[in-house]
Scaffold this motif. Sequence first.
Motif, PDB file in Angstrom:
ATOM      1  N   THR A  20      66.614  82.751  64.061  1.00 35.05           N
ATOM      2  CA  THR A  20      68.049  83.079  64.084  1.00 35.05           C
ATOM      3  C   THR A  20      68.749  82.823  62.757  1.00 35.05           C
ATOM      4  N   ARG A  21      68.136  82.097  61.856  1.00 35.53           N
ATOM      5  CA  ARG A  21      68.798  81.690  60.612  1.00 35.53           C
ATOM      6  C   ARG A  21      68.348  82.587  59.456  1.00 35.53           C
ATOM      7  N   PRO A  22      69.257  83.305  58.821  1.00 35.93           N
ATOM      8  CA  PRO A  22      68.878  84.176  57.701  1.00 35.93           C
ATOM      9  C   PRO A  22      68.293  83.376  56.534  1.00 35.93           C
ATOM     10  N   VAL A  23      67.364  83.996  55.835  1.00 37.67           N
ATOM     11  CA  VAL A  23      66.759  83.392  54.651  1.00 37.67           C
ATOM     12  C   VAL A  23      67.326  84.101  53.418  1.00 37.67           C
ATOM     13  N   PRO A  24      67.980  83.387  52.514  1.00 31.44           N
ATOM     14  CA  PRO A  24      68.562  84.037  51.325  1.00 31.44           C
ATOM     15  C   PRO A  24      67.489  84.712  50.479  1.00 31.44           C
ATOM     16  N   ALA A  25      67.774  85.911  50.035  1.00 29.31           N
ATOM     17  CA  ALA A  25      66.829  86.644  49.201  1.00 29.31           C
ATOM     18  C   ALA A  25      66.500  85.875  47.926  1.00 29.31           C
ATOM     19  N   GLU A  26      67.481  85.168  47.386  1.00 28.91           N
ATOM     20  CA  GLU A  26      67.257  84.426  46.144  1.00 28.91           C
ATOM     21  C   GLU A  26      66.249  83.305  46.343  1.00 28.91           C
ATOM     22  N   LEU A  32      58.549  83.321  44.871  1.00 29.04           N
ATOM     23  CA  LEU A  32      57.670  84.296  44.236  1.00 29.04           C
ATOM     24  C   LEU A  32      57.542  84.045  42.739  1.00 29.04           C
ATOM     25  N   GLU A  33      58.604  83.546  42.106  1.00 28.90           N
ATOM     26  CA  GLU A  33      58.505  83.178  40.693  1.00 28.90           C
ATOM     27  C   GLU A  33      57.451  82.089  40.498  1.00 28.90           C
ATOM     28  N   VAL A  34      57.388  81.153  41.438  1.00 29.72           N
ATOM     29  CA  VAL A  34      56.349  80.119  41.393  1.00 29.72           C
ATOM     30  C   VAL A  34      54.975  80.765  41.596  1.00 29.72           C
ATOM     31  N   ALA A  35      54.884  81.687  42.542  1.00 24.77           N
ATOM     32  CA  ALA A  35      53.611  82.339  42.839  1.00 24.77           C
ATOM     33  C   ALA A  35      53.043  83.061  41.622  1.00 24.77           C
ATOM     34  N   VAL A  51      58.664  92.490  50.040  1.00 27.39           N
ATOM     35  CA  VAL A  51      59.491  91.584  50.837  1.00 27.39           C
ATOM     36  C   VAL A  51      60.299  92.431  51.823  1.00 27.39           C
ATOM     37  N   VAL A  52      60.048  92.229  53.090  1.00 30.89           N
ATOM     38  CA  VAL A  52      60.648  93.068  54.128  1.00 30.89           C
ATOM     39  C   VAL A  52      61.661  92.246  54.924  1.00 30.89           C
ATOM     40  N   ARG A 150      60.934  74.097  49.701  1.00 37.33           N
ATOM     41  CA  ARG A 150      62.340  74.506  49.825  1.00 37.33           C
ATOM     42  C   ARG A 150      62.806  74.554  51.271  1.00 37.33           C
ATOM     43  N   GLY A 151      62.061  73.938  52.164  1.00 39.86           N
ATOM     44  CA  GLY A 151      62.485  73.850  53.555  1.00 39.86           C
ATOM     45  C   GLY A 151      62.182  75.069  54.393  1.00 39.86           C
ATOM     46  N   LEU A 152      61.256  75.919  53.925  1.00 42.22           N
ATOM     47  CA  LEU A 152      60.885  77.114  54.671  1.00 42.22           C
ATOM     48  C   LEU A 152      59.502  76.940  55.295  1.00 42.22           C
TER      49      LEU A 152
END
Length: 210
Positions: A20-26, A32-35, A51-52, A150-152
């Motif tokens: 139910t909680r949106p994940v900010p695109a940023e 992904l920058e880490v990846a 990213v969908v 980051r809590g995800l």
Amino acid sequence: MSPDELLTTTRSVRKRLDLTRPVPAELVRECLEVALQAPSGSNRQGWHWVVVSDPELRKAIGGYYRRSFGAYRASGGSAGSLFEDDPARAATQRRVSESAGYLSERMGDVPVLVLGCIQTPGGLPEGNQAGLWGSLLPAAWSYMLAARARGLGTAWTSLHLAYESEIAELLGIPADVRQGVLIPTAYYTGETFRPAHRQPLDEVLHLDRW
């Protein structure tokens, strides 16, 4: 979080994904920058990331995943069918199978789905493909570690590959780009995660020779 804590508590999150909680695109971009700092063969960096977040696209991918999971569960080789002669491990496997089934019914509801892909000019190589997939999978794992920090919550999944061509058409993925992993990404419920029980190291460690 120390490096050891991060590495030992990044778990496959299924039932505890917050749908139910949106994940900010940023935030996804940060992960992904880490990846992108992961190693790749010959420093080719042939990975691509889809990213969908569009609800209809997520629903369609979720439908393919649910169908694939149904076939997997009926195959006799699913997690819940393993180690039936070992009561302790069998109980764990049943829990894994239950949570995997839960996710299969809700994959399309996860706020963000990340597909890790890699360019394959000339098609997949014959024989050993470790070099190819070894140029994508470390980056995908780095993404999951960055998300955890980051809590995800995330989970490593690949059953969608039974419908890889259909999903490629759905998302406009070129023919010379192959999918390697589908990573559902969301905030998680509850406080934290613990290290999982694993086989003792000495049961799988071989020094100098097998």
